[in-house]
Write an enzyme that holds these catalytic residues in place. Structure first.
Site, PDB file in Angstrom:
ATOM      1  N   CYS A   1      25.162  87.868  35.986  1.00 14.09           N
ATOM      2  CA  CYS A   1      26.037  88.004  34.819  1.00 14.09           C
ATOM      3  C   CYS A   1      25.636  89.291  34.091  1.00 14.09           C
ATOM      4  O   CYS A   1      24.993  90.167  34.670  1.00 14.09           O
ATOM      5  CB  CYS A   1      25.973  86.774  33.919  1.00 14.09           C
TER       6      CYS A   1
ATOM      7  N   ASN B   1      21.850  88.047  31.878  1.00 11.74           N
ATOM      8  CA  ASN B   1      20.915  87.139  32.566  1.00 11.74           C
ATOM      9  C   ASN B   1      20.188  86.210  31.587  1.00 11.74           C
ATOM     10  O   ASN B   1      19.044  85.820  31.802  1.00 11.74           O
ATOM     11  CB  ASN B   1      19.896  87.923  33.423  1.00 11.74           C
TER      12      ASN B   1
ATOM     13  N   CYS C   1      22.492  83.730  29.764  1.00 12.63           N
ATOM     14  CA  CYS C   1      23.403  82.595  29.546  1.00 12.63           C
ATOM     15  C   CYS C   1      23.948  82.047  30.868  1.00 12.63           C
ATOM     16  O   CYS C   1      23.535  80.988  31.331  1.00 12.63           O
ATOM     17  CB  CYS C   1      24.575  82.991  28.634  1.00 12.63           C
ATOM     18  N   ARG C   2      24.895  82.753  31.474  1.00 13.99           N
ATOM     19  CA  ARG C   2      25.606  82.196  32.626  1.00 13.99           C
ATOM     20  C   ARG C   2      24.773  82.151  33.908  1.00 13.99           C
ATOM     21  O   ARG C   2      24.712  81.113  34.577  1.00 13.99           O
ATOM     22  CB  ARG C   2      26.893  82.998  32.886  1.00 13.99           C
ATOM     23  N   SER C   3      24.168  83.285  34.298  1.00 15.05           N
ATOM     24  CA  SER C   3      23.487  83.282  35.611  1.00 15.05           C
ATOM     25  C   SER C   3      22.217  82.428  35.627  1.00 15.05           C
ATOM     26  O   SER C   3      21.952  81.781  36.650  1.00 15.05           O
ATOM     27  CB  SER C   3      23.244  84.706  36.134  1.00 15.05           C
TER      28      SER C   3
ATOM     29  N   ASP D   1      32.224  84.656  29.431  1.00 18.23           N
ATOM     30  CA  ASP D   1      31.017  84.935  28.648  1.00 18.23           C
ATOM     31  C   ASP D   1      30.979  84.044  27.393  1.00 18.23           C
ATOM     32  O   ASP D   1      31.855  84.128  26.548  1.00 18.23           O
ATOM     33  CB  ASP D   1      31.067  86.413  28.240  1.00 18.23           C
TER      34      ASP D   1
HETATM   35  P1  4NP Z   1      25.362  86.390  29.927  1.00 18.43           P
HETATM   36  O1  4NP Z   1      25.776  86.447  28.387  1.00 18.43           O
HETATM   37  O2  4NP Z   1      25.915  87.652  30.563  1.00 18.43           O
HETATM   38  O3  4NP Z   1      26.035  85.163  30.424  1.00 18.43           O
HETATM   39  O4  4NP Z   1      23.856  86.315  29.961  1.00 18.43           O
HETATM   40  C1  4NP Z   1      25.544  87.539  27.567  1.00 18.43           C
HETATM   41  C2  4NP Z   1      24.282  87.751  27.057  1.00 18.43           C
HETATM   42  C3  4NP Z   1      24.051  88.811  26.195  1.00 18.43           C
HETATM   43  C4  4NP Z   1      25.095  89.658  25.867  1.00 18.43           C
HETATM   44  C5  4NP Z   1      26.362  89.448  26.384  1.00 18.43           C
HETATM   45  C6  4NP Z   1      26.582  88.384  27.246  1.00 18.43           C
HETATM   46  N1  4NP Z   1      24.870  90.724  24.975  1.00 18.43           N
HETATM   47  O5  4NP Z   1      25.839  91.401  24.606  1.00 18.43           O
HETATM   48  O6  4NP Z   1      23.699  90.965  24.584  1.00 18.43           O
END
Ligand code: 4NP
Length: 160
Positions: A10, A13, A15-17, A127
């Site tokens: 993602c 790294n 939240c989703r992955s 996201d």
């Molecule tokens: P992820 O979520 O890609 O599922 O880990 C996010 C985590 C952090 C951010 C965006 C999405 N950020 O903008 O910091």
């Protein structure tokens, strides 16, 4: 023994992955296939390197029996395209980012996770970072279905 490996990707790294990683690890352990299937995750971005998963992702996962606490964020690196058989992006932006850095010979390894959950009719895992808790439940729902489909595909590959 035949082995197969998968890396979920993602943006951050956190939240989703890592959620997908924890769900997949759980399924692989349940199936008794830890010796044959390697599971990891990474981000295309570098903002959260070294951090534990987002507290909301840890809480939501924990309620369903998944332990995200030991995981730490890292950024995808060139070697990952050699190391893993499947590099699975959560959404189109991450798919494009992976395709930009993927060596030509490894292109077929890079796919969208939701390809493995055709019954959900969702192209991507959205996201949840800037939204509320419901987004993290949706991520879990999608990851549970897609990882079950992925495990079935990996079993086929291991059996080939
Ligand atoms: P992820 O979520 O890609 O599922 O880990 C996010 C985590 C952090 C951010 C965006 C999405 N950020 O903008 O910091």
């Amino acid at each position: 023994m035949k082995k197969v490996s998968v890396c979920f990707v993602c943006l951050g790294n956190i939240c989703r992955s890592p959620t997908a990683e924890a769900v997949m690890r759980h399924l692989v352990e349940e199936a008794g296939l830890t010796e044959c299937i390697d599971v990891d995750s990474a981000g295309t971005g570098d903002w959260h390197i070294g951090e534990a998963p987002d507290a909301r992702a840890q809480r939501a996962g924990g309620r369903r029996g998944y332990d995200l606490a030991p995981l730490r964020a890292r950024q995808i690196e060139a070697d990952d395209f050699q190391r893993f058989d499947f590099v699975l992006a959560m959404d189109d932006a991450n798919l494009s980012a992976l395709e930009d850095v993927c060596p030509a010979g490894a292109r077929e390894k890079v796919r969208l996770l939701m390809e493995f959950a055709p019954q959900l009719d969702a192209r991507v895992v959205a996201d949840p970072y800037f939204g509320g808790d419901a987004g993290f439940e949706t991520v879990l729902d999608q990851c549970e279905t897609a990882c079950a489909g992925l495990l079935a595909a990996l079993r086929t590959r291991l059996g080939d």
